[in-house]
Design an enzyme around this catalytic site. Structure first.
Site, short mmCIF file in Angstrom:
data_model
loop_
_atom_site.label_atom_id
_atom_site.label_comp_id
_atom_site.label_asym_id
_atom_site.label_seq_id
_atom_site.Cartn_x
_atom_site.Cartn_y
_atom_site.Cartn_z
N ASP A 55 47.47 41.88 31.60
CA ASP A 55 46.42 42.34 32.69
C ASP A 55 46.54 43.84 32.99
OD1 ASP A 55 44.60 42.50 34.83
OD2 ASP A 55 44.87 40.37 35.11
N THR A 90 39.05 40.82 36.34
CA THR A 90 40.07 40.06 35.66
C THR A 90 39.56 38.77 35.18
OG1 THR A 90 42.05 40.93 36.96
CG2 THR A 90 42.18 38.51 35.92
N ASN A 111 34.93 38.23 40.36
CA ASN A 111 36.10 37.49 40.81
C ASN A 111 35.96 36.59 41.99
OD1 ASN A 111 37.90 38.56 38.89
ND2 ASN A 111 38.54 40.11 40.13
N ASP A 222 49.21 44.93 35.90
CA ASP A 222 48.02 45.11 36.89
C ASP A 222 48.35 45.32 38.36
OD1 ASP A 222 44.83 44.74 37.32
OD2 ASP A 222 45.61 43.06 38.45
N HIS A 226 47.51 48.26 40.74
CA HIS A 226 46.83 48.27 42.08
C HIS A 226 47.68 48.69 43.23
CE1 HIS A 226 43.18 45.86 41.08
NE2 HIS A 226 43.93 45.16 40.17
N HIS A 268 41.02 44.82 31.19
CA HIS A 268 40.46 46.14 31.63
C HIS A 268 41.50 46.93 31.91
CE1 HIS A 268 42.52 44.89 35.25
NE2 HIS A 268 41.80 43.81 35.23
N HIS A 369 39.95 48.66 39.39
CA HIS A 369 39.09 48.37 38.13
C HIS A 369 37.82 47.72 38.58
CE1 HIS A 369 40.60 44.20 38.00
NE2 HIS A 369 41.64 44.66 38.45
#
Length: 433
Positions: A55, A90, A111, A222, A226, A268, A369
């Site tokens: 991810d 995601t 999401n 991921d 973040h 992504h 993202h």
């Protein structure tokens, strides 16, 4: 560590030397024919297909010198620039990868989302009610129906009883439906090493019960992206950790003599954001006119009764660092806006900016993202390596809806003309007899 893994990669390469058959071979029989030992059958293991998601892994992360195992798989296999679907989030993209249709069709349109037929309910990343997921079957459902055993060591949606229904008002009271034969509910606390060990344990099963299609998922890149942004030390640590775990997976497969087609993807990329690049939405559309359904790199709005015209007047004019549309006017290249779960208005931020309900009260630098899928920062990882693929090849830019048709080909499933793509981009790099 790199030197120790070289024999494992060499062994896997040797196993991959056979030509890729037009139709993958059937699983060996659990009972050996006369004169043939079960050990000999195990020496002729049929290839398995393993779909791996990392991810938030941007392809440029391979250039940092921290991922020798992934870089070796990329150099010895097939790579190419893969575009995520919109929204570049995601759950929509993981579901696209395994269904072969875009979020506007498969219904996991965000999401977090709402559906007019279920007023008062909100879909979140913890929702496993089949109602939200049932529009298009994931590939493990198609495989199970064709008699191909599957297993999931995590994948968004793999815990959903696809095709089932909620039997009562209780959220978890589900009747019917299909999951992978083996699956585990996602737990972020389960280390990546344990995820790899579970996949290897499945490969130790006898041929008759060994899964031929497996998914697994790593979230740490991921999470760190973040938290502090794509260029942070935390991301670099996460890259090295996941790469080591991929190396352990390859080594474990080689020790078992198990040929595998590895399809390694991300959903992504990741863009750098900060508190200095924020559009405060309450300064544009007051809460008395619309409800913000989702915010971040893009924002969606549900006008309150009688306030549609006011919301349109506020949003559908030029704004710095964002562009807004009615859902039916979203640019065609996004393939988005027809689903009932897409709210009436959508605004998309300039790459690196965020749309928030109110101005931030704290200073921060982080990653996010959800931006334009054509933005370079949103590009997704794609690596394919195994007996099905010619080594050292590249393909041109493609949309991630092409992954599911490729998986169907690897599993010997017939092409599905109802999907949003085919495996055409991969045909020149597939080995054939």
């Amino acid at each position: 560590m790199i030197r120790r893994l070289v024999p494992a990669f060499a062994a896997l390469t040797a196993l991959a030397g056979c030509a890729y058959p037009e139709t993958p071979p059937a699983l060996p029989s659990a009972t050996a024919p006369a004169g043939v030992t079960s050990a000999a059958i195990e020496m002729q293991r049929a290839p398995v297909t393993i779909l791996i998601s990392i991810d938030g892994f941007h392809p440029d992360y391979l250039k940092r010198g921290l991922t020798p195992n992934l870089s070796r798989l990329a150099a010895g296999g097939v790579t190419g620039p893969m575009r995520p679907s919109f929204p570049s989030k995601t759950f929509p993209n993981h579901w696209t990868i395994v269904t072969g249709v875009r979020p506007d069709r498969h219904g996991i349109a965000a999401n977090m989302m709402e559906d007019p037929s279920r007023p008062g309910e909100v879909f979140t990343m913890a929702s496993d009610d089949p109602f939200w997921w049932n529009a298009v079957p994931p590939i493990w459902v198609t495989a199970e129906e064709a008699g191909i055993p599957t297993a999931s060591m995590f994948w968004p949606g793999s815990n959903v009883a696809w095709g089932g229904a909620r039997a009562t008002a209780w959220p978890n009271d589900i009747t019917g439906g299909t999951r992978p034969y083996d699956w585990q509910a996602f737990s972020q606390q389960l280390p990546g090493d344990n995820r790899v060990r579970q996949v290897i344990d499945w490969m130790r099963r006898p041929a008759a019960s060994r899964p031929r299609f497996v998914t697994t998922y790593f979230d740490v890149v991921d999470t760190e992206g973040h938290r502090n942004g794509p260029n942070s030390p935390g991301v670099n640590t996460a890259l090295a950790e996941v790469d080591r775990q991929i190396g352990a997976l390859v080594e474990g497969l080689a020790e078992l003599g198990q040929p595998a087609n590895l399809i390694i993807v991300s959903d992504h990329g990741m863009s750098q954001t900060s508190s200095e690049r924020v559009v405060a939405l309450d300064r544009i559309v007051p809460a008395t006119d619309a409800r913000v359904v989702e915010s971040g790199p893009y924002a969606t709005f549900a006008p309150l009764p009688g306030r549609d015209a006011a919301v349109a007047a506020a949003l559908l004019k030029p704004h710095a660092h964002m562009e807004c549309w009615r859902k039916e006017a979203i640019p065609a290249r996004f393939h988005y806006g027809q689903n009932v779960r897409v709210p009436a208005f959508l605004c998309l931020a300039e790459d690196g900016w965020e749309l928030q309900k109110t101005a931030p009260t704290m200073t921060y630098t982080r990653g996010n993202h959800g931006f334009d899928p054509y933005a370079p920062s949103m590009q997704a990882l794609f690596i394919a390596n195994g007996p099905a693929f010619a080594p050292g090849k590249k393909v041109g830019a493609f949309d991630n809806v092409a992954v599911a048709p490729l998986l169907r080909t690897l599993l010997g499933l017939p092409a599905d003309p109802t999907l949003d793509s085919t495996d055409a981009v991969f045909r020149p790099v597939l080995r054939r007899r």
